[in-house]
Design an enzyme around this catalytic site. Structure first.
Site, PDB file in Angstrom:
ATOM      1  N   GLY A  11       0.819  -1.211   0.000  1.00 31.29           N
ATOM      2  CA  GLY A  11       0.000   0.000   0.000  1.00 31.29           C
ATOM      3  C   GLY A  11       0.848   1.254   0.000  1.00 31.29           C
ATOM      4  O   GLY A  11       2.081   1.202  -0.085  1.00 31.29           O
ATOM      5  N   SER A  76      -4.709  -2.415   6.067  1.00 33.47           N
ATOM      6  CA  SER A  76      -6.127  -2.026   6.242  1.00 33.47           C
ATOM      7  C   SER A  76      -6.544  -1.167   5.070  1.00 33.47           C
ATOM      8  O   SER A  76      -5.756  -0.332   4.601  1.00 33.47           O
ATOM      9  CB  SER A  76      -6.330  -1.193   7.517  1.00 33.47           C
ATOM     10  N   LYS A  92     -12.227  -6.974  10.024  1.00 34.38           N
ATOM     11  CA  LYS A  92     -11.408  -8.155  10.346  1.00 34.38           C
ATOM     12  C   LYS A  92      -9.917  -7.820  10.443  1.00 34.38           C
ATOM     13  O   LYS A  92      -9.227  -8.290  11.345  1.00 34.38           O
ATOM     14  CB  LYS A  92     -11.639  -9.265   9.299  1.00 34.38           C
ATOM     15  N   GLY A 103      -0.099 -12.041  18.529  1.00 32.25           N
ATOM     16  CA  GLY A 103       0.311 -13.397  18.904  1.00 32.25           C
ATOM     17  C   GLY A 103       1.683 -13.713  18.335  1.00 32.25           C
ATOM     18  O   GLY A 103       2.543 -14.298  19.017  1.00 32.25           O
ATOM     19  N   TYR A 146     -14.340   1.088  10.204  1.00 31.75           N
ATOM     20  CA  TYR A 146     -12.914   1.440  10.284  1.00 31.75           C
ATOM     21  C   TYR A 146     -12.589   1.979  11.678  1.00 31.75           C
ATOM     22  O   TYR A 146     -11.666   1.502  12.343  1.00 31.75           O
ATOM     23  CB  TYR A 146     -12.597   2.495   9.227  1.00 31.75           C
ATOM     24  N   TYR A 160      -2.264  -6.619  25.235  1.00 32.45           N
ATOM     25  CA  TYR A 160      -1.087  -7.497  25.056  1.00 32.45           C
ATOM     26  C   TYR A 160       0.141  -6.882  25.718  1.00 32.45           C
ATOM     27  O   TYR A 160       0.987  -7.580  26.251  1.00 32.45           O
ATOM     28  CB  TYR A 160      -0.825  -7.750  23.561  1.00 32.45           C
ATOM     29  N   THR A 176      -2.500  11.867   5.321  1.00 29.37           N
ATOM     30  CA  THR A 176      -1.149  11.848   4.753  1.00 29.37           C
ATOM     31  C   THR A 176      -1.258  11.737   3.234  1.00 29.37           C
ATOM     32  O   THR A 176      -2.204  11.142   2.730  1.00 29.37           O
ATOM     33  CB  THR A 176      -0.361  10.659   5.330  1.00 29.37           C
ATOM     34  N   ARG A 187     -10.077   9.379  -1.959  1.00 30.04           N
ATOM     35  CA  ARG A 187      -9.716  10.426  -1.002  1.00 30.04           C
ATOM     36  C   ARG A 187      -9.503  11.758  -1.704  1.00 30.04           C
ATOM     37  O   ARG A 187      -9.295  11.831  -2.905  1.00 30.04           O
ATOM     38  CB  ARG A 187      -8.507   9.995  -0.173  1.00 30.04           C
TER      39      ARG A 187
HETATM   40  N1  UDP Z   1     -13.852  15.318  -0.070  1.00 32.13           N
HETATM   41  C1  UDP Z   1     -14.346  16.197  -1.018  1.00 32.13           C
HETATM   42  N2  UDP Z   1     -14.364  15.795  -2.332  1.00 32.13           N
HETATM   43  C2  UDP Z   1     -13.912  14.579  -2.744  1.00 32.13           C
HETATM   44  C3  UDP Z   1     -13.393  13.689  -1.778  1.00 32.13           C
HETATM   45  C4  UDP Z   1     -13.384  14.091  -0.444  1.00 32.13           C
HETATM   46  O1  UDP Z   1     -14.762  17.330  -0.689  1.00 32.13           O
HETATM   47  O2  UDP Z   1     -13.967  14.293  -3.954  1.00 32.13           O
HETATM   48  C5  UDP Z   1     -13.831  15.757   1.335  1.00 32.13           C
HETATM   49  C6  UDP Z   1     -14.451  14.775   2.325  1.00 32.13           C
HETATM   50  O3  UDP Z   1     -15.845  14.986   2.439  1.00 32.13           O
HETATM   51  C7  UDP Z   1     -13.712  15.126   3.600  1.00 32.13           C
HETATM   52  C8  UDP Z   1     -12.336  15.565   3.108  1.00 32.13           C
HETATM   53  O4  UDP Z   1     -12.483  15.868   1.736  1.00 32.13           O
HETATM   54  O5  UDP Z   1     -14.334  16.199   4.266  1.00 32.13           O
HETATM   55  C9  UDP Z   1     -11.261  14.502   3.274  1.00 32.13           C
HETATM   56  O6  UDP Z   1     -11.763  13.311   2.756  1.00 32.13           O
HETATM   57  P1  UDP Z   1     -10.902  11.993   2.566  1.00 32.13           P
HETATM   58  O7  UDP Z   1     -11.801  10.983   1.935  1.00 32.13           O
HETATM   59  O8  UDP Z   1      -9.659  12.339   1.858  1.00 32.13           O
HETATM   60  O9  UDP Z   1     -10.469  11.504   4.010  1.00 32.13           O
HETATM   61  P2  UDP Z   1     -11.048  11.652   5.491  1.00 32.13           P
HETATM   62  O10 UDP Z   1     -10.176  12.676   6.104  1.00 32.13           O
HETATM   63  O11 UDP Z   1     -12.485  12.120   5.447  1.00 32.13           O
HETATM   64  O12 UDP Z   1     -10.910  10.312   6.071  1.00 32.13           O
END
Ligand code: UDP
Length: 327
Positions: A11, A76, A92, A103, A146, A160, A176, A187
């Site tokens: 990832g 994850s 999970k 473990g 999550y 643990y 990040t 994101r």
């Molecule tokens: N967001 C947005 N447009 C997009 C994708 C995300 O405005 O196309 C907003 C989302 O609603 C959140 C922020 O950007 O308020 C960060 O979202 P992201 O999914 O990157 O991660 P989060 O910090 O919410 O886990």
């Protein structure tokens, strides 16, 4: 030679960790089931004699020969849209996966660091978020799979540590970004840059007044490395406190990419945190760490990476229809 197991190695963060530990002279065992990771992120290491890749789902029992000094559990799904697509796997890997790895750490007498998250604070009522804040999480909301998995992960890790004496470290990672993020993971940064590169409008959710604080990946990896080698066993925030509204962030991406597209507004996803900023005085005083790369510089490097992807990558968008995940 010290041996480290990194889960979620294919990832975004896992692959950067592999690079760091290879460069520090470790033997790296990289584990991933490739459900959201991509072997391309590790391509440059596959032939390295100090590197071994194992395709395995850590939610299933783990057999590993040989000694182990460190485990870093980074497996994850990590984007809100991913947890909605694969909610059970998300639960999970944070719970059963963490249990299996603890473990293993106990059996091998290895030190284990877990990747926790600012999501343990939920939609926070304390700002900026200190490690002492317990959070404001909706367990049955779309992010619950999550957030609660990560909260359970912290609980079982401390258990643990306390009851079995396993050496543990807990990093709470805030937003990040950097090279190797999946362009299509939903994101905000890859979403905006992808839209700019495809000539689409940028989709801001809600009124764009919600805030995030973005940390460049190299800074984060440095913080994690220092935390692992420190004696500190309580959760520690690692992130960049430079906070920005998502609306302003969209404007920054428009400037960076030179796109002539505009911003369009869509519904705010359910339980989307309204503000987020790490309080990092612990990292500053205990690890002597703070972020060094400012957003302008980090975004430039990240944009170059996204531009270097193929047309194919650019158009392989799994999640164009955000309405599906906001309801
Ligand atoms: N967001 C947005 N447009 C997009 C994708 C995300 O405005 O196309 C907003 C989302 O609603 C959140 C922020 O950007 O308020 C960060 O979202 P992201 O999914 O990157 O991660 P989060 O910090 O919410 O886990």
């Amino acid at each position: 030679m010290k041996r480290v197991l990194i889960t979620g190695a294919a990832g975004f963060l896992g692959s950067h960790l592999c690079d760091r530990f290879i460069n520090e002279g470790y033997f790296v065992i990289a584990m991933d089931n490739l459900i959201t990771g991509d072997l391309k992120n590790l391509e440059h290491l596959l032939e390295n004699e100090n590197f071994k890749f194992i395709n395995h789902d850590v939610s299933d029992h783990i057999n590993l020969d040989g000694e182990l000094d460190y485990i870093l559990h980074f497996a994850s799904p990590a984007s809100p849209i991913d947890y909605l697509k694969i909610p059970i796997q998300t639960l999970k890997v944070g719970s059963l996966g963490t249990h299996n790895l603890l473990g293993l750490a106990k059996a091998k007498k290895a030190r284990m660091l877990i990747a926790s998250t600012s999501e343990v604070y939920g939609d926070p009522l304390v700002h900026p978020q200190t490690e002492e804040y317990y959070g404001n999480v909706n367990p049955i909301g779309p992010r619950g799979v999550y957030d609660e998995a990560k909260r359970f992960q912290e609980a079982i890790t401390m258990a643990y540590h306390t009851y079995h004496g396993v050496e543990t470290r807990i990093v709470r990672i805030f937003n990040t970004y950097g090279p190797r993020m999946r362009l299509n993971d939903g994101r905000v940064l890859p979403a905006f840059v992808g839209q700019a590169l495809r000539g689409e409008d940028l989709t801001v959710f809600g009124d764009g007044k919600q805030t995030r604080s973005f940390c460049y990946v190299d800074d984060l990896i440095e913080g994690i490395y220092r935390l692992l080698l420190s004696d500190y066993t309580l959760p520690m925030n690692i992130g960049n406190p430079d906070e920005i509204t998502i609306g302003d962030f969209a404007e920054e991406i428009i400037k960076l990419t030179g796109t002539t597209q505009k911003v369009v507004y869509k519904d705010l996803p359910v339980n989307d945190p309204l503000q987020r900023q790490p309080e990092i005085s612990k990292a500053r005083s205990i690890l002597n760490w703070e972020p060094k790369v400012d957003r302008a510089e980090g975004l430039k490097i990240t944009y170059e990476y996204f531009k270097s992807l193929t047309e194919d990558d650019l158009h392989k968008v799994e999640h164009k229809n955000f309405e599906q995940y906001v309801k």
